[in-house]
Scaffold this motif. Structure first.
Motif, PDB file in Angstrom:
ATOM      1  N   ARG A 180     -57.925  23.206  42.543  1.00  0.00           N
ATOM      2  CA  ARG A 180     -56.832  23.893  42.761  1.00  0.00           C
ATOM      3  C   ARG A 180     -56.014  24.728  41.801  1.00  0.00           C
ATOM      4  N   GLU A 194     -52.715  18.687  45.812  1.00  0.00           N
ATOM      5  CA  GLU A 194     -53.394  18.153  46.995  1.00  0.00           C
ATOM      6  C   GLU A 194     -52.305  17.527  47.910  1.00  0.00           C
ATOM      7  N   ALA A 246     -60.426  17.702  42.781  1.00  0.00           N
ATOM      8  CA  ALA A 246     -59.356  18.604  43.665  1.00  0.00           C
ATOM      9  C   ALA A 246     -58.240  19.313  42.783  1.00  0.00           C
ATOM     10  N   ARG A 257     -59.710  13.026  43.028  1.00  0.00           N
ATOM     11  CA  ARG A 257     -58.499  13.930  42.745  1.00  0.00           C
ATOM     12  C   ARG A 257     -58.559  14.801  41.316  1.00  0.00           C
TER      13      ARG A 257
END
Length: 156
Positions: A139, A68, A135, A132
């Motif tokens: 990812r 991120e 994310a 987070r």
């Protein structure tokens, strides 16, 4: 844009935001600097005023994977609030960075001394942790897996 008007600080009530900002000191970090390393001791945190920071995770046998990128108004670092106070990711600036830096021990003490302040800060940090985590998972699936493998639980 004023970082108190969006991002992490905007989620806090004005009295709690003002109290937290009372513990801040302004810092400037050059581009390309490592701010912290995965598994290092988390003794501070930052709210980004300007610039960008890439969060990365160590991947054995490969380069660190950026999971991120954070920017203005974002909270950089949450591991300072939860024992054992170790960073879960690494962080590196993507260019010059201006941020408000906070001493974690002072903020944790304030959170213990004022339960309403502590609850507000903890609630907002937990919201950041949840975002987070999602994310990072997304990812890593993009980088190392396929959607079908993730849904079935089988490796690609």
């Amino acid at each position: 844009m004023n970082t108190a008007q969006h991002g992490f600080l905007a989620a806090l009530a004005p009295a709690h935001r003002d109290r937290l900002l009372g513990y801040a000191r302004e810092v400037a970090v050059p581009g390309g600097a490592r701010i912290f390393e995965e598994d290092g001791y988390a003794d501070r945190f930052w709210i980004i005023r300007s610039g960008h920071v890439a969060l990365d995770i160590h991947v054995p046998g490969r380069r660190a994977a950026v999971v991120e990128t954070l920017g203005q108004g974002d909270l950089l670092g949450w591991s300072w609030l939860f024992e054992p106070y170790r960073w879960h990711l690494g962080a590196q600036t993507r260019g010059p960075l201006a941020a408000s830096e906070f001493d974690a021990a002072r903020v944790r003490t304030a959170c213990r001394e004022d339960p309403a302040f502590g609850l507000a800060v903890t609630h907002e940090v937990a919201a950041v942790v949840a975002r987070r985590l999602k994310a990072t998972r997304t990812r890593l699936l993009d980088l190392y897996g396929s959607a079908g493998a993730a849904e079935t639980g089988r490796a690609p």
